[in-house]
Motif scaffolding. Sequence first.
Motif, short mmCIF file in Angstrom:
data_model
loop_
_atom_site.label_atom_id
_atom_site.label_comp_id
_atom_site.label_asym_id
_atom_site.label_seq_id
_atom_site.Cartn_x
_atom_site.Cartn_y
_atom_site.Cartn_z
N TYR A 202 -4.06 -0.34 -11.98
CA TYR A 202 -5.21 -0.48 -11.09
C TYR A 202 -4.99 -1.54 -10.02
O TYR A 202 -5.54 -1.49 -8.92
CB TYR A 202 -6.47 -0.82 -11.90
N TYR A 203 -4.14 -2.53 -10.32
CA TYR A 203 -3.90 -3.64 -9.40
C TYR A 203 -2.70 -3.40 -8.47
O TYR A 203 -2.40 -4.22 -7.61
CB TYR A 203 -3.66 -4.93 -10.19
N ALA A 204 -2.03 -2.26 -8.65
CA ALA A 204 -0.82 -1.99 -7.85
C ALA A 204 -1.20 -1.61 -6.42
O ALA A 204 -2.28 -1.07 -6.16
CB ALA A 204 -0.02 -0.85 -8.49
N PRO A 205 -0.32 -1.90 -5.45
CA PRO A 205 -0.59 -1.52 -4.06
C PRO A 205 -0.64 0.00 -3.91
O PRO A 205 -0.01 0.73 -4.67
CB PRO A 205 0.59 -2.12 -3.29
N LYS A 206 -1.37 0.46 -2.91
CA LYS A 206 -1.52 1.91 -2.73
C LYS A 206 -0.23 2.59 -2.29
O LYS A 206 -0.10 3.81 -2.39
CB LYS A 206 -2.63 2.20 -1.70
N ASN A 207 0.73 1.81 -1.82
CA ASN A 207 2.02 2.36 -1.39
C ASN A 207 3.13 2.01 -2.38
O ASN A 207 4.30 1.86 -1.99
CB ASN A 207 2.37 1.85 0.00
N ILE A 208 2.80 1.88 -3.64
CA ILE A 208 3.79 1.54 -4.66
C ILE A 208 4.93 2.55 -4.62
O ILE A 208 4.72 3.75 -4.41
CB ILE A 208 3.14 1.49 -6.06
#
Length: 447
Positions: A202-208
């Motif tokens: 949930y805390y990962a960047p949207k462009n992981i």
Amino acid sequence: MKTGKLNKQRLIISVIVILLVGGIVALSRFFETKVPEIVLSPEPAGFLPASEEFTISFREKGLGLKECLVFIEQDNKNHPIFYKRFSREDKIYNQRINLNVIPKKLGVHDGPAFFVVSARDYSFWHWGKGNFSERRYGVIIDTVLPTIEVLTRSHNIAKGGSGLVIYRALEPLLNHGVKASELFYPGYQWQGLYLCLFAYPYYAPKNIVYRLVGEDKAGNRGEIGFYYHLLPRKFRHDKINISDAFLQAKMPEFWNIYPNLRGKYLETFVKVNTELRKKNHQEIRRICSISQPTPLWQGAFIRPRGARRAGFVDQRTYYYKGKAISHSVHQGVDIASIAHAPVIAANHGIVVYRDYLGIYGNTIIIDHGLGLFSLYGHLSNFQVEKNQQVKKGDVIGYTGTTGLAGGDHLHFSILVQGEFVNPVEWWDAHWVKNNITQKMIQNGLLK
């Protein structure tokens, strides 16, 4: 006459003693026999891959280092990697070097060879050649990177959710799995293929960015990308008012952990909700770091009966008398029905934890294989033992209010490699079929 002769003899003896002592000192200093010390980190362990870094320390306690040499010997030919000569006046006693050894740049070929490190000092021993030290390692040079092939084509991952990738390699892989920046989800070998469950935190960047990585026995590291589609998701924000009644009812439970806060209700809550929560999550990640190498679960997970009281990744801000005092992220789903309701195993697995766990109170964690776990918190009692195998639907305990619980309910979580993920996905038979089971069937792992 006799006195003069005696004094002369004494003088001669004194001179001889001085010469002998001086000679012994000179011999011990200029003809010292201790060889230079060589320390490698890491030491070559059978293979020399396409690229490997070494730290080499040379230590000399006598007259100083004269020269240091590193080379690969193959087919009776030396291929130098490093050489340095020091002057006597430099008096170098310690030399540390960092080397990135790339065999292909040295003109060597894959196959047997020797990795050699040597050093010589400025001692006059060995007819002035000095003391010589050598470390010699027999290695197999292997510079071929492992080839990894992705077998699953569709990977649709919602934020906070899970995914499965299946892959194979032409040679056995070690330390393989899915990598995304600092995150790493290890894979498992099963029936000749490799499977890796991974998360979109949930805390990962949207462009992981995800990559499949794997090492062969020589330490060569292969890395490839694979197709995936990231699905955005918003999470709820909650405001929770903390009452004196709640603090007085619940905080004494934690004074055995924080005895210095006894009687300090509000301070205890803040400490428990922040520091203890973090410690508990670290312990959960440790527990979930070892999993069975085969899938133990079958199909969708059973959703516990009852009404949902809190959702996955609810963003909670806690208020006391109108003032914000703490914040947390809810890593699971809270479900309430009746007091002391039976809690069942959501799927087949092995109980790997059965104990009190801070904010989660009496807790059970079940390993379902391949890094997949389920967690059951706030229980009033246990009906299973650690290391016990359980089947889907077995009663494992009863709900309660242990831990940081304001009322009788079950806290239920699903974890992938120690990362909390959305349990709703694993309750959904269609999601499990499309994203997990069907992939295994298509690759001949399930019928």
